[in-house]
Design an enzyme around this catalytic site. Structure first.
Site, PDB file in Angstrom:
ATOM      1  N   SER A   1     -29.719  14.202 -29.223  1.00 37.70           N
ATOM      2  CA  SER A   1     -28.952  14.091 -30.488  1.00 37.70           C
ATOM      3  C   SER A   1     -29.382  15.540 -31.467  1.00 37.70           C
ATOM      4  O   SER A   1     -28.943  16.467 -30.920  1.00 37.70           O
ATOM      5  CB  SER A   1     -28.987  12.626 -31.287  1.00 37.70           C
ATOM      6  OG  SER A   1     -28.077  12.435 -32.271  1.00 37.70           O
TER       7      SER A   1
ATOM      8  N   GLU B   1     -22.570  16.359 -24.877  1.00 41.40           N
ATOM      9  CA  GLU B   1     -21.975  14.847 -25.303  1.00 41.40           C
ATOM     10  C   GLU B   1     -21.998  14.622 -26.729  1.00 41.40           C
ATOM     11  O   GLU B   1     -22.480  15.698 -27.486  1.00 41.40           O
ATOM     12  CB  GLU B   1     -23.198  13.951 -24.614  1.00 41.40           C
ATOM     13  CG  GLU B   1     -24.603  14.037 -25.076  1.00 41.40           C
ATOM     14  CD  GLU B   1     -24.869  13.517 -26.693  1.00 41.40           C
ATOM     15  OE1 GLU B   1     -24.295  12.414 -26.674  1.00 41.40           O
ATOM     16  OE2 GLU B   1     -25.581  13.933 -27.456  1.00 41.40           O
TER      17      GLU B   1
ATOM     18  N   HIS C   1     -25.347   9.043 -26.231  1.00 46.06           N
ATOM     19  CA  HIS C   1     -25.704   7.986 -27.008  1.00 46.06           C
ATOM     20  C   HIS C   1     -25.229   6.699 -26.292  1.00 46.06           C
ATOM     21  O   HIS C   1     -24.078   6.125 -26.843  1.00 46.06           O
ATOM     22  CB  HIS C   1     -24.830   8.319 -28.386  1.00 46.06           C
ATOM     23  CG  HIS C   1     -25.595   9.358 -29.238  1.00 46.06           C
ATOM     24  ND1 HIS C   1     -25.217  10.709 -28.826  1.00 46.06           N
ATOM     25  CD2 HIS C   1     -26.206   9.325 -30.208  1.00 46.06           C
ATOM     26  CE1 HIS C   1     -25.958  11.528 -29.617  1.00 46.06           C
ATOM     27  NE2 HIS C   1     -26.620  10.507 -30.678  1.00 46.06           N
TER      28      HIS C   1
END
Length: 306
Positions: free
Chosen positions: A109, A209, A274
């Site tokens: 992330s 992503e 995620h």
């Protein structure tokens, strides 16, 4: 690229947060989740620090990174969570010192900002993995996710990057490619453009992503990467999970419009991001992707850190 020495039972892991503050009630469960792997834990100051939504000041967060890389008793470094703030510490990091002490470094992330910097400026492989204070302490953390994580952290073998059996990958464009795996979170990759930490995709396999971005924002960031030449320069593209990012059919239309005309291998619906279950990825490692058969193999570089 240097591959840091894999972890083994009895090794010591440093826990830090380079981004968001860790909720106090999650610190001890996160430590316990690492200890169950047979590893010892040293929790950095940023595991307990709070300054607004950050895990302390940028200076403190950079100092925690430096402490963990400098300390010869620390064998690996796990980021506790994402959030926001990793990019703010980049100007304060001593990349020469970090380059001299390559270690297992894991997270995802917002941590993408550090993955890009460490891969490109320090020359060692890092790991896109779930994190202790988020996924590790969830009761639904599954065997697939744990196994993928441990494979990358604690083995030297080449690894077949395979989805869970019930979640097949899909081929967007057929073909094969070989190159270093780079990328991570789309928002952070796009935010690197035009900075000293601009992601280099030339001849590489780009993985992307994201979470909680609507389709318009996904389209905008893909357009930004396309205009910057990042897709043209890449040898191949891997698309992971797009959690809460709008309808799957709309996203597929964006991906096709942006990417198919590049005529280079693209594999989509990779169980990484995620989401749970999620695979771990070795960023900076050489991978071979076969989009025709939806196969991906990650190889360990021969040069290994101490």
């Amino acid at each position: 690229m240097i591959r840091p020495r894999p972890l083994k039972k009895g090794d010591t892991v440093g826990l830090i947060s380079v981004s968001g503050a860790v909720p106090p009630e999650k610190v001890q469960p996160a430590i316990a989740s690492i200890e169950r792997l047979g590893l010892k834990v040293v929790a950095g100051e940023t595991c307990y620090a709070h300054q607004g939504y950050f895990a302390g000041t940028a200076t403190l967060r950079a100092a925690d990174v430096h402490r963990m890389f400098r300390d010869p008793t620390i064998n690996g470094i796990f980021c506790m969570r994402g959030g926001y703030g990793a990019t703010k510490i980049l100007p304060q990091l001593d990349f020469d010192m970090i380059r001299a002490h390559p270690k297992v470094f894991a997270g995802y992330s917002d941590v993408t900002a550090l993955h890009i910097a460490f891969n490109q400026l320090c020359g060692f492989i890092t790991y896109h993995t779930p994190m202790p204070s988020t996924e590790f302490i969830k009761q639904e953390m599954d065997a697939y996710t744990w196994q993928s994580f441990k494979q990358h952290m604690m083995t030297e073998e080449a690894i077949h990057l395979e989805n869970p059996v019930s979640q097949p990958m899909t081929t967007l464009v057929a073909g094969c490619a070989t190159g270093q795996l780079v990328g991570g979170n789309l928002t952070l990759v796009a935010a690197s453009l035009g900075t000293p930490y601009d992601i280099d995709t030339k001849g590489k396999i780009l993985f992307l992503e994201d979470i909680d971005e609507n389709s318009q924002r996904i389209d905008r960031m893909f357009t930004q990467l396309k205009l910057a030449g990042k897709f043209d320069e890449a040898a191949g593209i891997l698309l992971g999970a797009w959690t809460n990012c709008g309808e799957h059919s709309v996203l597929q239309t964006i991906f096709r419009e942006m990417l198919v005309s590049l005529n280079k291998p693209i594999i989509a619906d990779i169980a990484c991001g995620h989401c749970l279950p999620t695979m771990s990825l070795p960023l900076g490692a050489t991978i071979v992707m076969d989009a025709d058969h939806r196969r991906i193999i990650a190889f360990n570089d021969k040069e290994t850190g101490t």
